[in-house]
Scaffold this motif. Sequence first.
Motif, mmCIF file in Angstrom:
data_model
loop_
_atom_site.group_PDB
_atom_site.id
_atom_site.type_symbol
_atom_site.label_atom_id
_atom_site.label_comp_id
_atom_site.label_asym_id
_atom_site.label_seq_id
_atom_site.Cartn_x
_atom_site.Cartn_y
_atom_site.Cartn_z
ATOM 1 N N HIS A 268 1.030 -1.747 0.053
ATOM 2 C CA HIS A 268 0.329 0.025 0.280
ATOM 3 C C HIS A 268 0.426 1.392 -0.013
ATOM 4 C CE1 HIS A 268 -3.858 -1.611 0.187
ATOM 5 N NE2 HIS A 268 -3.733 -2.300 1.065
ATOM 6 N N HIS A 269 2.030 1.069 0.650
ATOM 7 C CA HIS A 269 2.718 2.135 0.900
ATOM 8 C C HIS A 269 3.629 2.539 -0.452
ATOM 9 C CE1 HIS A 269 5.120 5.597 3.157
ATOM 10 N NE2 HIS A 269 5.411 5.561 2.372
ATOM 11 N N ASP B 50 0.706 -6.617 -4.486
ATOM 12 C CA ASP B 50 -0.628 -5.490 -5.514
ATOM 13 C C ASP B 50 -0.311 -4.107 -5.364
ATOM 14 O OD1 ASP B 50 -1.516 -8.083 -3.971
ATOM 15 O OD2 ASP B 50 -1.616 -7.423 -2.562
ATOM 16 N N ASP B 51 -0.533 -3.336 -6.286
ATOM 17 C CA ASP B 51 -0.560 -1.852 -7.130
ATOM 18 C C ASP B 51 -1.657 -1.114 -7.173
ATOM 19 O OD1 ASP B 51 0.668 0.653 -8.141
ATOM 20 O OD2 ASP B 51 1.218 -0.463 -9.845
ATOM 21 N N TRP B 52 -2.135 -0.724 -5.884
ATOM 22 C CA TRP B 52 -3.003 0.228 -5.546
ATOM 23 C C TRP B 52 -2.171 1.347 -6.600
ATOM 24 C CZ3 TRP B 52 -6.692 -2.677 -3.798
ATOM 25 C CH2 TRP B 52 -6.540 -3.672 -2.968
ATOM 26 N N SER B 53 -1.933 1.849 -6.807
ATOM 27 C CA SER B 53 -1.309 3.439 -7.198
ATOM 28 C C SER B 53 -2.427 3.891 -8.525
ATOM 29 C CB SER B 53 -0.377 3.577 -7.816
ATOM 30 O OG SER B 53 0.305 2.666 -8.562
ATOM 31 N N PRO B 54 -2.897 2.601 -9.286
ATOM 32 C CA PRO B 54 -3.507 3.587 -10.229
ATOM 33 C C PRO B 54 -4.819 4.101 -9.412
ATOM 34 C CG PRO B 54 -2.646 1.769 -11.106
ATOM 35 C CD PRO B 54 -2.456 1.550 -9.596
ATOM 36 N N THR C 273 3.599 6.001 -2.801
ATOM 37 C CA THR C 273 4.578 6.892 -2.856
ATOM 38 C C THR C 273 4.123 7.147 -4.120
ATOM 39 O OG1 THR C 273 6.394 5.723 -1.195
ATOM 40 C CG2 THR C 273 6.928 6.805 -3.303
ATOM 41 N N LYS C 274 3.772 6.183 -5.304
ATOM 42 C CA LYS C 274 3.677 6.445 -6.518
ATOM 43 C C LYS C 274 2.948 7.136 -7.033
ATOM 44 C CE LYS C 274 4.583 1.784 -8.236
ATOM 45 N NZ LYS C 274 3.832 0.688 -8.939
ATOM 46 N N VAL D 21 -0.536 17.240 -4.468
ATOM 47 C CA VAL D 21 -1.692 17.046 -3.257
ATOM 48 C C VAL D 21 -0.287 17.166 -2.007
ATOM 49 C CG1 VAL D 21 -3.122 14.629 -2.402
ATOM 50 C CG2 VAL D 21 -3.012 15.871 -4.916
ATOM 51 N N GLN D 22 -1.608 17.454 -0.631
ATOM 52 C CA GLN D 22 -0.242 16.289 0.659
ATOM 53 C C GLN D 22 -0.968 15.103 1.164
ATOM 54 O OE1 GLN D 22 -1.320 19.618 3.661
ATOM 55 N NE2 GLN D 22 -0.472 18.132 5.243
ATOM 56 N N PHE D 23 0.077 14.783 1.254
ATOM 57 C CA PHE D 23 -0.405 13.182 1.875
ATOM 58 C C PHE D 23 0.515 13.388 3.102
ATOM 59 C CE2 PHE D 23 0.058 12.577 -2.942
ATOM 60 C CZ PHE D 23 -0.653 11.626 -3.584
ATOM 61 N N GLN D 24 -1.158 12.499 3.902
ATOM 62 C CA GLN D 24 -0.405 11.954 5.128
ATOM 63 C C GLN D 24 -0.820 10.470 5.322
ATOM 64 O OE1 GLN D 24 -2.238 14.419 8.381
ATOM 65 N NE2 GLN D 24 -2.676 12.320 9.493
#
Length: 361
Positions: free
Chosen positions: A48-49, A258-262, A53-54, A63-66
């Motif tokens: 997931h992380h 697992d590639d959730w980035s798309p 990152t992608k 976009v701010q990521f937390q």
Amino acid sequence: MKRRHLLASAALGLGLAFGGAANAQMDSVKACFVYVGTIGDGGWTQAHHASVTKAQEHFGDKVQFQWQESVPEGADSERVLTQMALGGCNIIFTTSFGYMDPTNAVAAKFPNVKFEHATGFKREHPNVGIYNARFYEGRAIEGLIAGRMTKSNKIGYIASFPIPEVIMGINSYFHNAKKVNPDVELSVVWAFTWLDPAKEADAAKALLDQGVDVIAAHTDSTAPLAEIAKSGGNAIGFGQASDMEDYKPTPRVTSIIDDWSPYYIRQIQAVMDGTWVSEDTWDGIKDGTVGIGEFTGLPDEVKAEAEGMRDAIAAGTYHPFTGPINKQDGSAWLAEGQTAPDGDLLGMGFYVEGITGDIPK
């Protein structure tokens, strides 16, 4: 228990009826993520992380990521979600099955915040979406490899919890192994955990002690592969959620990645565009969400066969559950040439014919 999908066809139909209200465009977005493990766990949370990152690289400073690691399921997660919503998060991704009820509870209190829950089945509010992956497609490829590579005709599966996602993975693994090796037998060890390296290692050792020489694991750490490597034998296994490349070329012979980035990029962009809606998404190999790692340590003919199955699944010309398939009790499930409806898979609570033992309650 964490993450994973229990949705039956009726629930799916109901869920798809929900749609988000119209949203305003946004110049900047704060996207937040809740992790059940650490970003270096080698499996589920790390995947997931890596996807986050992608997404960061894609959006840059727009976009701010937390994120917050190691959030227990239950009351603690509800507190974290509330803090994130109060802290200005516009969209919050909850990446574990056990966050399902807390996600919906907090979503009810913050209707202007979008919530995305990984692998759940409840969408009780129009600001909640669900996303999952067709992991059973990767299990079919692992099963083919297991059937071809086993010398003992004993293959194994380390299972986490008896929920449909895990059960369909077991069935897909065994069914596709059996298709290429009618003599194959399956042993299942229930670990009743997603991430506990000691328990996972014990489960792998128990299978090895039974003469199993191919092991698939539906848990999150690299412990099963480490145990196989430590055994010094010829057993092989598979990476789970992440590539687990430290164990190449063997015992890890391929992996489900697992590639959730798309999905993350698409949903965050939808919030920015004001087009986000509540949906139930179930992507697979063809969508890139279920990646199949490099094939290593396999004979050329087995590698070619595995690549062929992967490509056929991606093209839609092969479904891992294609009849004839009976249930464990011998009753008919799928007729010749029939493929399993999504509703059957998402509510799966039975073994297919040929698997011995019971599913724990």
